[in-house]
Scaffold this motif. Structure first.
Motif, PDB file in Angstrom:
ATOM      1  N   ASP A   1      81.953  80.100 -42.097  1.00  0.00           N
ATOM      2  CA  ASP A   1      82.501  79.983 -40.742  1.00  0.00           C
ATOM      3  C   ASP A   1      81.441  79.486 -39.750  1.00  0.00           C
ATOM      4  O   ASP A   1      81.201  80.087 -38.704  1.00  0.00           O
ATOM      5  CB  ASP A   1      83.082  81.323 -40.277  1.00  0.00           C
ATOM      6  CG  ASP A   1      84.350  81.698 -41.016  1.00  0.00           C
ATOM      7  OD1 ASP A   1      85.035  80.764 -41.487  1.00  0.00           O
ATOM      8  OD2 ASP A   1      84.644  82.896 -41.154  1.00  0.00           O
TER       9      ASP A   1
ATOM     10  N   ARG B   1      92.246  76.004 -31.566  1.00  0.00           N
ATOM     11  CA  ARG B   1      91.962  77.438 -31.501  1.00  0.00           C
ATOM     12  C   ARG B   1      91.657  77.986 -32.877  1.00  0.00           C
ATOM     13  O   ARG B   1      90.708  78.774 -33.071  1.00  0.00           O
ATOM     14  CB  ARG B   1      93.154  78.186 -30.890  1.00  0.00           C
ATOM     15  CG  ARG B   1      92.863  79.676 -30.641  1.00  0.00           C
ATOM     16  CD  ARG B   1      94.135  80.497 -30.666  1.00  0.00           C
ATOM     17  NE  ARG B   1      94.772  80.451 -31.968  1.00  0.00           N
ATOM     18  CZ  ARG B   1      94.353  81.126 -33.038  1.00  0.00           C
ATOM     19  NH1 ARG B   1      93.270  81.883 -32.977  1.00  0.00           N
ATOM     20  NH2 ARG B   1      95.004  81.021 -34.189  1.00  0.00           N
ATOM     21  N   ALA B   2      92.418  77.556 -33.872  1.00  0.00           N
ATOM     22  CA  ALA B   2      92.230  78.063 -35.226  1.00  0.00           C
ATOM     23  C   ALA B   2      90.858  77.678 -35.785  1.00  0.00           C
ATOM     24  O   ALA B   2      90.278  78.413 -36.587  1.00  0.00           O
ATOM     25  CB  ALA B   2      93.340  77.535 -36.135  1.00  0.00           C
TER      26      ALA B   2
ATOM     27  N   GLU C   1      96.833  74.937 -30.657  1.00  0.00           N
ATOM     28  CA  GLU C   1      96.691  75.870 -31.779  1.00  0.00           C
ATOM     29  C   GLU C   1      95.753  75.307 -32.843  1.00  0.00           C
ATOM     30  O   GLU C   1      94.995  76.061 -33.461  1.00  0.00           O
ATOM     31  CB  GLU C   1      98.063  76.157 -32.384  1.00  0.00           C
ATOM     32  CG  GLU C   1      98.036  77.031 -33.637  1.00  0.00           C
ATOM     33  CD  GLU C   1      97.324  78.369 -33.433  1.00  0.00           C
ATOM     34  OE1 GLU C   1      96.810  78.914 -34.422  1.00  0.00           O
ATOM     35  OE2 GLU C   1      97.292  78.861 -32.278  1.00  0.00           O
TER      36      GLU C   1
ATOM     37  N   ALA D   1      83.048  76.948 -27.140  1.00  0.00           N
ATOM     38  CA  ALA D   1      83.597  76.868 -28.495  1.00  0.00           C
ATOM     39  C   ALA D   1      82.522  76.755 -29.564  1.00  0.00           C
ATOM     40  O   ALA D   1      82.793  76.992 -30.740  1.00  0.00           O
ATOM     41  CB  ALA D   1      84.546  75.670 -28.591  1.00  0.00           C
TER      42      ALA D   1
ATOM     43  N   GLU E   1      88.098  75.890 -24.603  1.00  0.00           N
ATOM     44  CA  GLU E   1      87.213  76.961 -24.150  1.00  0.00           C
ATOM     45  C   GLU E   1      87.926  77.927 -23.214  1.00  0.00           C
ATOM     46  O   GLU E   1      87.624  79.125 -23.208  1.00  0.00           O
ATOM     47  CB  GLU E   1      85.982  76.336 -23.496  1.00  0.00           C
ATOM     48  CG  GLU E   1      85.154  75.545 -24.508  1.00  0.00           C
ATOM     49  CD  GLU E   1      83.859  75.007 -23.952  1.00  0.00           C
ATOM     50  OE1 GLU E   1      83.796  74.747 -22.723  1.00  0.00           O
ATOM     51  OE2 GLU E   1      82.908  74.834 -24.735  1.00  0.00           O
TER      52      GLU E   1
ATOM     53  N   LEU F   1      89.712  80.301 -25.476  1.00  0.00           N
ATOM     54  CA  LEU F   1      88.795  81.227 -26.149  1.00  0.00           C
ATOM     55  C   LEU F   1      88.149  82.201 -25.172  1.00  0.00           C
ATOM     56  O   LEU F   1      87.732  83.296 -25.552  1.00  0.00           O
ATOM     57  CB  LEU F   1      87.695  80.447 -26.868  1.00  0.00           C
ATOM     58  CG  LEU F   1      88.087  79.605 -28.078  1.00  0.00           C
ATOM     59  CD1 LEU F   1      86.888  78.789 -28.544  1.00  0.00           C
ATOM     60  CD2 LEU F   1      88.603  80.474 -29.211  1.00  0.00           C
TER      61      LEU F   1
ATOM     62  N   ARG G   1      85.313  81.446 -23.753  1.00  0.00           N
ATOM     63  CA  ARG G   1      83.878  81.257 -23.984  1.00  0.00           C
ATOM     64  C   ARG G   1      83.676  79.842 -24.512  1.00  0.00           C
ATOM     65  O   ARG G   1      84.634  79.163 -24.900  1.00  0.00           O
ATOM     66  CB  ARG G   1      83.349  82.253 -25.003  1.00  0.00           C
ATOM     67  CG  ARG G   1      84.045  82.163 -26.358  1.00  0.00           C
ATOM     68  CD  ARG G   1      83.370  82.976 -27.425  1.00  0.00           C
ATOM     69  NE  ARG G   1      84.104  82.977 -28.676  1.00  0.00           N
ATOM     70  CZ  ARG G   1      84.064  82.004 -29.580  1.00  0.00           C
ATOM     71  NH1 ARG G   1      83.328  80.916 -29.343  1.00  0.00           N
ATOM     72  NH2 ARG G   1      84.752  82.093 -30.699  1.00  0.00           N
TER      73      ARG G   1
ATOM     74  N   ALA H   1      88.054  77.060 -33.905  1.00  0.00           N
ATOM     75  CA  ALA H   1      86.924  77.531 -33.097  1.00  0.00           C
ATOM     76  C   ALA H   1      86.851  79.045 -32.972  1.00  0.00           C
ATOM     77  O   ALA H   1      85.819  79.578 -32.546  1.00  0.00           O
ATOM     78  CB  ALA H   1      87.016  76.918 -31.698  1.00  0.00           C
ATOM     79  N   ASP H   2      87.897  79.737 -33.340  1.00  0.00           N
ATOM     80  CA  ASP H   2      87.973  81.174 -33.064  1.00  0.00           C
ATOM     81  C   ASP H   2      87.221  81.996 -34.114  1.00  0.00           C
ATOM     82  O   ASP H   2      87.814  82.718 -34.927  1.00  0.00           O
ATOM     83  CB  ASP H   2      89.436  81.617 -32.984  1.00  0.00           C
ATOM     84  CG  ASP H   2      89.571  83.009 -32.358  1.00  0.00           C
ATOM     85  OD1 ASP H   2      88.580  83.499 -31.812  1.00  0.00           O
ATOM     86  OD2 ASP H   2      90.683  83.571 -32.425  1.00  0.00           O
ATOM     87  N   VAL H   3      85.903  81.856 -34.108  1.00  0.00           N
ATOM     88  CA  VAL H   3      85.020  82.671 -34.935  1.00  0.00           C
ATOM     89  C   VAL H   3      83.892  83.172 -34.046  1.00  0.00           C
ATOM     90  O   VAL H   3      83.668  82.637 -32.961  1.00  0.00           O
ATOM     91  CB  VAL H   3      84.440  81.871 -36.127  1.00  0.00           C
ATOM     92  CG1 VAL H   3      85.552  81.370 -37.035  1.00  0.00           C
ATOM     93  CG2 VAL H   3      83.594  80.711 -35.642  1.00  0.00           C
TER      94      VAL H   3
ATOM     95  N   ARG I   1      84.625  73.267 -38.225  1.00  0.00           N
ATOM     96  CA  ARG I   1      84.188  74.479 -38.920  1.00  0.00           C
ATOM     97  C   ARG I   1      83.983  74.218 -40.406  1.00  0.00           C
ATOM     98  O   ARG I   1      84.833  73.620 -41.063  1.00  0.00           O
ATOM     99  CB  ARG I   1      85.219  75.591 -38.737  1.00  0.00           C
ATOM    100  CG  ARG I   1      84.777  76.918 -39.373  1.00  0.00           C
ATOM    101  CD  ARG I   1      85.619  78.072 -38.880  1.00  0.00           C
ATOM    102  NE  ARG I   1      86.874  78.216 -39.586  1.00  0.00           N
ATOM    103  CZ  ARG I   1      87.837  79.059 -39.228  1.00  0.00           C
ATOM    104  NH1 ARG I   1      87.693  79.803 -38.136  1.00  0.00           N
ATOM    105  NH2 ARG I   1      88.939  79.142 -39.924  1.00  0.00           N
TER     106      ARG I   1
END
Length: 542
Positions: free
Chosen positions: A363, A294-295, A291, A434, A427, A430, A432, A297-299, A393
């Motif tokens: 971001d 993920r938090a 988590e 990262a 990845e 996601l 995809r 990279a998730d943009v 990020r």
């Protein structure tokens, strides 16, 4: 066991830091701002342990001054990283039933990491013989003796388990790094200098078969009273720091043979590779690490249409320039004023330039290469692939350079407990890649050890390699090949030459601005900036 007062402990820690940083360190001086990094920190841990002081990398990262660290330790609040005291959990090795199936002579079956397995897959699927192979060349001002050189290589392989390793991805219950008990001869070609005037014959060793140890090769151009060595190594078994360690240890062994002296190589800590494998297994099992990344990279992707390519990018072009001594001094001074590492200031400049290239001022996610060596005293002496590339990020870029650098340093400090979590898992979650770009900061102080070898003259350094990322930025201090330099390697099929050049200009501008006044606003990246210290190349990164 020594009982310390806080004042006494502070004095001892100041003494340790002074030795390792090579300058007087006061109680309130910041270890990282004064030039420390994660590899020097491992030597600090070893020195402190010899004095009866137990601390971890996380202790030093969160409390980077001697006074702050002493107060923290005196309060009995020392941190514990999972890879330092593992306790119950995965062993990092395959089960005994697997070892029973292994050929005679195999000492250990380590669980192969996600990173080397991914490298092997990309090497095989790309058809590019240079991908994830590095060649380090240098001139040695000593007579060449083939027998002594072969003995030095054998001693090198005996010393480092990575050089007795190969990979088996299908014969056991899980992909395995196969470690042999005894070293195998390193294939070496020897020619007279006139037979290889362009110094390209080492390429005949590419690609190296990852199934058969050792995953290294040698090429020697023999001259009169001197010779040139090129070491070719598969990246699946070594990281950038380890390349330097290989060179230092090899030259120490060969110098000992030539001079008749006993090589001064320190004893290596045991089970470093196993503990590294354990750390990755624990990280994969930790939902909190999943988590965490993920938090971050998730943009939305920054630069590339991911439908345009698959597999390994071909970063065959590069823009590189030497960092002037005045700029490096300015960056160090600025970092000390902000109380952050130079790496954090350089990363902030990278993120700002990347945001400018993409036209995004919030971001901005980039990959950052991080050290994943176990927090074991002396693990910096061990050759291996102890790194990961993780998403970092920058939430916003409309800040001062100091604020951007502080945010970058905070992000890396907070991520330390999660560094072992494999990028491949990020990845997969996601669906995809990262990030589109990668930032790698390296200080090559390992080569300083060569100064202790009397009468050894070295020169003509060169490094050749190729990344698999579409855009990779290497910020290097103290490299033997080019000294202090920046290299921007990119795939021209994915990133236009003009765009790569603009990024390089923006990055150079950001470095100069941050060094000049770190407390000034970074501002919005301009449309263009002057082109300074630029030279084009095609030799990829290292």
């Amino acid at each position: 066991m020594t009982t310390w007062t806080t004042t006494g402990l502070t004095a001892e820690l100041c003494a340790v830091l002074t030795v390792r940083l090579g300058q007087p360190i006061g109680p309130d001086d910041d270890f990282f701002a004064m030039g420390g990094d994660s590899l020097i920190a491992l030597r600090v841990l070893a020195d402190a342990a010899e004095r009866g002081i137990r601390l971890t990398l996380l202790d030093l990262l969160r409390h980077p001054s001697a006074a702050g660290l002493a107060a923290h330790l005196s309060a009995g609040a020392g941190e514990q990283l999972a890879d330092l005291d593992a306790g119950p959990g995965p062993a990092g090795v395959l089960p005994a039933a697997d070892l029973a199936l292994a050929p005679a002579g195999v000492a250990e079956l380590l669980t192969a990491g996600e990173l080397p397995v991914g490298m092997i897959y990309l090497c095989d699927s790309s058809g590019d013989p240079e991908l994830y192979h590095s060649a380090i060349g240098f001139d040695v001002g000593l007579p060449f003796d083939e027998e002594w050189f072969a003995a030095a290589l054998t001693g090198l392989c005996a010393r480092h388990p990575a050089l007795r390793s190969a990979f088996d991805l299908g014969s056991y219950s899980a992909p395995a790094q196969v470690v042999w008990a005894e070293p195998r001869a390193v294939p070496v070609t020897v020619v007279d200098a006139g037979e290889d005037p362009a110094d390209t014959a080492w390429r005949q060793h590419l690609p190296i078969d990852w199934r058969t140890a050792p995953l290294t090769r040698g090429h020697v151009r023999r001259g009169t009273g001197s010779f040139r060595v090129t070491l070719v190594v598969h990246h699946a078994i070594v990281d950038g720091w380890s390349y330097g360690r290989l060179v230092v240890d090899l030259l120490t062994l060969y110098h000992g043979a030539v001079t008749g002296s006993v090589p001064a190589l320190p004893v290596l800590p045991e089970a470093v590779h196993r503990r590294h494998a354990e750390a990755e297994q624990r990280a994969v099992a930790d939902a909190g690490s999943a988590e965490f990344w993920r938090a971050r990279a998730d943009v939305p992707p920054l630069l590339f249409d991911r439908g345009r390519f698959a597999g390994a990018a071909n970063a065959e072009r590069s823009v590189r320039w030497t960092l002037p001594a005045g700029l490096v001094a300015g960056l160090r001074d600025a970092a000390a004023r902000v109380r952050v590492p130079v790496k954090a200031l350089a990363l902030a400049a990278h993120q700002w330039a990347l945001g400018g290239l993409a036209g995004r001022h919030h971001d901005v996610v980039t990959g950052v290469v991080v050290n994943t060596r176990p927090a074991t005293p002396g693990s910096d002496l061990v050759v291996g692939l102890f790194l990961n590339t993780v998403p970092m990020r920058a939430d916003r870029l409309d800040r001062t350079w100091a604020e951007l650098a502080e945010a970058a340093h905070t992000a890396e400090r907070e991520s330390l407990p999660h560094h072992a979590y494999p990028l491949a898992h990020v990845e997969r979650a996601l669906g995809r890649p990262a990030f589109d770009a990668v930032f790698n900061f390296t200080r090559f102080h390992v080569y300083d050890e060569l100064d202790a070898l009397d009468s050894l003259r070295l020169g003509g350094w060169s490094v050749v390699g190729k990344p698999s990322f579409p855009l990779r930025v290497d910020f290097e201090l103290g490299g033997r090949a080019e000294g202090d330099q920046v290299e921007v390697a990119y795939d021209p099929a994915l990133l236009a030459v003009a765009a790569a050049a603009r990024f390089a200009r923006l990055f150079g501008h950001a470095l100069r601005a941050a060094a000049a006044d770190p407390f000034r606003s970074a501002g919005v990246p301009p449309a263009d900036v002057p082109d300074r210290h630029r030279k084009d190349g095609h030799d990829g990164d290292h």
